[in-house]
Design a protein around this motif. Structure first.
Motif, mmCIF file in Angstrom:
data_model
loop_
_atom_site.group_PDB
_atom_site.id
_atom_site.type_symbol
_atom_site.label_atom_id
_atom_site.label_comp_id
_atom_site.label_asym_id
_atom_site.label_seq_id
_atom_site.Cartn_x
_atom_site.Cartn_y
_atom_site.Cartn_z
ATOM 1 N N GLU A 1 -19.147 -70.897 -29.052
ATOM 2 C CA GLU A 1 -17.837 -70.363 -29.444
ATOM 3 C C GLU A 1 -17.731 -70.030 -30.937
ATOM 4 O OE1 GLU A 1 -17.709 -72.109 -25.597
ATOM 5 O OE2 GLU A 1 -18.277 -73.019 -27.529
ATOM 6 N N PRO A 2 -18.099 -70.924 -31.856
ATOM 7 C CA PRO A 2 -18.002 -70.543 -33.275
ATOM 8 C C PRO A 2 -18.948 -69.401 -33.644
ATOM 9 C CG PRO A 2 -19.045 -72.701 -33.036
ATOM 10 C CD PRO A 2 -18.481 -72.353 -31.704
ATOM 11 N N GLU B 1 -19.693 -66.897 -31.613
ATOM 12 C CA GLU B 1 -18.995 -65.694 -31.136
ATOM 13 C C GLU B 1 -17.950 -65.242 -32.153
ATOM 14 O OE1 GLU B 1 -18.843 -63.458 -28.900
ATOM 15 O OE2 GLU B 1 -20.024 -64.084 -27.161
ATOM 16 N N ARG B 2 -17.195 -66.204 -32.689
ATOM 17 C CA ARG B 2 -16.164 -65.849 -33.678
ATOM 18 C C ARG B 2 -16.801 -65.257 -34.939
ATOM 19 N NH1 ARG B 2 -13.975 -70.788 -31.725
ATOM 20 N NH2 ARG B 2 -14.810 -71.956 -33.526
ATOM 21 N N GLU C 1 -17.872 -61.672 -34.194
ATOM 22 C CA GLU C 1 -16.734 -60.742 -34.224
ATOM 23 C C GLU C 1 -16.357 -60.391 -35.668
ATOM 24 O OE1 GLU C 1 -15.131 -58.974 -32.123
ATOM 25 O OE2 GLU C 1 -16.230 -59.690 -30.368
ATOM 26 N N ALA C 2 -16.425 -61.372 -36.543
ATOM 27 C CA ALA C 2 -16.055 -61.135 -37.939
ATOM 28 C C ALA C 2 -17.018 -60.162 -38.612
ATOM 29 C CB ALA C 2 -16.013 -62.460 -38.703
#
Length: 755
Positions: free
Chosen positions: A270-271, A273-274, A277-278
């Motif tokens: 999850e982190p 993926e974030r 995206e950034a």
């Protein structure tokens, strides 16, 4: 003093639990494992109690070089096999304390402007107080006879520069960075080193050659950067993409990128993926949807330069193919008849068709294996074109390939890099879209399978739109070391006309090397006569890595020179499928250097760097592109001379001398043995190839085919028959590179046709 404590430790006087100190100069690095850092070195302690002889230090140490002054903390131990050794627990750069040590230290050219004689005079005047004077009272240097105001200022500036560098070295060593890597970081950042590394150590991965994510991450963790810090996650994403590019992939499927990055960091997806995206939102990475082999579209992530290069190559090839020709009219059949008479040859029907194809098309490809007459077609093309006064340029990815092309055609050929003309002032090529290659009506590029997607983009960008382009190569060889499978994708796209040569030319039909290569290409076992039978291809059985290693060494040093007259260094090239293992590149180089290097070192001075000894006659390979000196990744040369006092040497690359300082020797490695990948574009009088089941993951048909086609007069495969059988049998399962150049070419051609 440190030296006294060292000698006392040697006599076992210190309490067993108290850490001891050994301080002095590294005299010789006996062994260094670049992976684990385990090192065995001789250190000459300074001080009255040092006893005059060197001591052996062992442990996981930073990269050490002869002449380095270090302070080692640890314990004395008695090895049943090696005797008294100092086991190091901590090692940091140091400076000498005694007058004799200071004189050696200053006289080793560490400080700009100070040689051995001046160091002797300075230390004779100031004694053991010399370094304090240089640091705190440099105005006193005028007390030394022969040092005037100007020389004093030079010495002050030289010492201050040295002090800044040493402070950076201490800082970097404290973070676990070895000497070689620390020097590269300092050469990049200078006195800003500590500030930059503290601010964002992940910058090193993109700005300092040889510093990857693992090293930068170790620095970051030592500096207290959190495990889930955005800078760490984003750097890891780029690292995984770059790691894939180093394996030849232009892009990575999004889900795979997230999974691999999370596993590397030891975090949940999850982190990551974030973070992805950034970086996508900022444009630091690029996402594209593409389908593989008619399947469902998937999301692929690119480094921006690779996505731009793939897109630009497709667009430029199609635009070049459709642009108006700058050639005068040529009656093709009449021209072919004329060149046959001119060169007193008779072209086979397939050669006539190939020649007609490249004469009639703006962009075309000539492919085929060894001995099929590609060179004859190219030479005939050049004869016709030059008769029409069309300016011709010939290029190849490597210097050796360009030299071979020039010898075969009689026309000047050069490397692609030299053709594009590197400008050291602008740090870029001079020729591109705004300033295309001059005097270029026809560009012929040989060994195109070696071109990666980035260099292909730069080359096509510089081709004049009115010029014709002929790409020559063998798509069945290993693809480029860099990302992409350019030639294979172009041939497979169906967009560019391809003249494919398959039948073996009459002059080459008697070569067992050519026969073996074509058998391998068809997936058939080649004939394997014993060494000594006429023809050129031979097999020598060795059932273990140890026996294979010894067999290769005997072949290179004794049998091949004795029976065939080959020079062990100039004529014989050992190729290996893998770097590691009992018969990999590293093990082969170590053994061959031990034997061949002893003879080389006897001729003059030498230097040891990273556990490797370089002397006149040492065979080396360049590990990175150096545009300023025009020497490139994969170039092989021989050390011409070594000047130990000036700390520099020269390497002869096919008649061209290239200078190196000792600090730059991390850019080269031993080359008695090289990987098959590194051999692309080269030919050697004799090739020796160990092939064993321990090379399992690399036993593929295109690797074996590439290795065999590197030999001109003799190819000797050493190893196990089942390894050879496995390599021949694994052709349809070649590792596919993630590349969409073929699709982009078809799309660009479709758009151009619709327009």
């Amino acid at each position: 003093m440190a030296g006294s404590r060292a000698s006392g430790g040697a006599r076992g006087a210190a309490p067993a639990r108290e850490p001891q100190i050994v301080q002095g100069a590294i005299e010789r690095v006996r062994f260094s494992n670049p992976d684990s850092g385990f090192t065995v070195a001789l250190l000459r302690p300074e001080g009255e109690g040092a006893g005059g002889g060197p001591v052996t230090i062992v442990g996981v140490l930073p990269s050490l070089e002869e002449g380095d002054w270090v302070r080692c903390e640890g314990r004395w131990e008695e090895s049943p096999r090696f005797g008294r050794q100092f086991k190091v627990s901590a090692c940091l750069p140091s400076t000498p304390q005694t007058a004799a040590g200071i004189e050696r230290y200053l006289g080793s050219k560490r400080v700009s402007g100070v040689g051995a004689e001046l160091a002797r005079r300075i230390v004779a005047h100031f004694g053991a107080d010399t370094l304090r004077v240089l640091e705190s009272e440099p105005e006193r240097l005028r007390e030394v006879e022969g040092i005037g105001r100007k020389r004093q200022q030079q010495l002050i500036e030289g010492w201050q520069a040295h002090a800044r560098e040493r402070a950076a070295m201490v800082f970097l060593h404290g973070l676990g960075i070895g000497s070689g890597q620390a020097h590269r970081i300092y050469r990049c950042y200078g006195e800003r080193t500590e500030a930059i590394v503290r601010d964002n150590p992940y910058r090193l991965t993109t700005e300092v050659w040889g510093i990857g994510f693992t090293i930068a991450d170790r620095i970051a963790r030592a500096l207290g950067i959190e495990a889930d810090a955005p800078a760490r996650l984003e750097a890891a994403l780029r690292y995984v993409l770059q790691e894939s590019a180093d394996r030849g992939h232009v892009c990575v499927q999004r889900s795979e990128l997230v999974t691999r990055t999370a596993e590397k960091l030891g975090l949940a997806p999850e982190p990551v993926e974030r973070a992805l995206e950034a970086v996508l939102e900022r444009g630091d990475l690029v996402e594209r949807q593409r389908a593989v082999a008619g399947g469902e579209p998937q999301r692929w992530i690119y480094l921006p330069n690779l996505e731009a290069a793939e897109r630009a190559v497709a667009a430029r090839l199609v635009a070049l193919e459709r642009a108006p020709s700058g050639w005068p009219s040529i009656r093709i059949e009449a021209a072919i008849d004329w060149v046959q008479q001119r060169r007193r040859i008779r072209l086979a029907p397939s050669q006539r068709r190939a020649l007609a194809c490249v004469l009639s098309e703006k962009v075309s490809v000539i492919t085929g294996g060894p001995g099929v007459g590609k060179t004859t077609v190219v030479a005939s093309l050049l004869e016709i074109v030059r008769a029409k006064r069309i300016p011709v340029r010939l290029a190849a990815p490597t210097g050796r390939a360009a030299k071979r092309m020039q010898e075969a055609t009689g026309c000047e050929a050069m490397t692609v890099h030299r053709l594009l003309k590197w400008n050291p002032r602008t740090r870029d090529f001079e020729h591109g879209r705004e300033h295309p290659i001059p005097d270029c009506g026809l560009l012929v590029v040989d060994e195109t399978s070696m071109l990666d997607i980035v260099l292909t983009e730069r080359l096509l960008d510089a081709v004049p739109s009115a010029a014709h382009l002929v790409l020559v190569g063998d798509p069945d060889q290993l693809p480029s070391v860099g990302p992409g499978a350019v030639l294979r994708d172009i041939v497979g796209s169906g967009v560019v006309p391809v003249a494919r040569r398959t039948e073996v030319h009459r002059q080459a039909s008697g070569s067992s090397i050519v026969e073996a290569a074509h058998a391998i290409h068809r997936g058939q076992m080649p004939p394997w006569p014993p060494l000594g039978d006429p023809g050129g291809f031979a097999f020598v059985e060795a059932d273990t890595p140890e026996r294979a290693l010894e067999t290769v060494v005997r072949l290179v040093l004794e049998r091949l020179p004795r029976e065939f007259g080959f020079d062990p260094v100039r004529d014989i090239q050992v190729l290996a499928p893998m770097h590691r293992g009992g018969c990999g590149v590293q093990a082969l180089n170590a053994r061959l250097a031990e034997r061949l290097g002893a003879a080389a070192g006897a001729a003059g001075g030498s230097v040891v760097r990273g556990g490797r000894r370089f002397a006149a006659g040492t065979k080396v390979i360049q590990l990175r592109n150096d545009y300023d000196r025009e020497v490139y990744n994969g170039d092989i040369g021989v050390v011409a001379w070594v000047d130990a006092e000036a700390k520099r040497l020269e390497v002869d690359f096919d008649g061209r001398r290239v200078p190196y300082t000792f600090a730059q020797l991390d850019e080269v490695d031993l080359a008695y043995a090289v990987s098959v990948h590194k051999s692309q574009g080269s030919e050697y009088p004799c090739v020796v190839l160990p092939l064993l089941t321990q090379h399992f993951v690399m036993l593929r048909r295109n690797l074996l085919y590439t290795a065999v086609t590197r030999g001109k007069r003799q190819v000797v495969v050493v190893g196990q028959r089942r390894a050879l059988q496995r390599a021949v049998g694994h052709g349809g399962e070649e590792l596919r590179r993630n590349s969409f150049l073929g699709q982009r070419l078809a799309e660009a051609a479709g758009r151009a046709g619709a327009g």
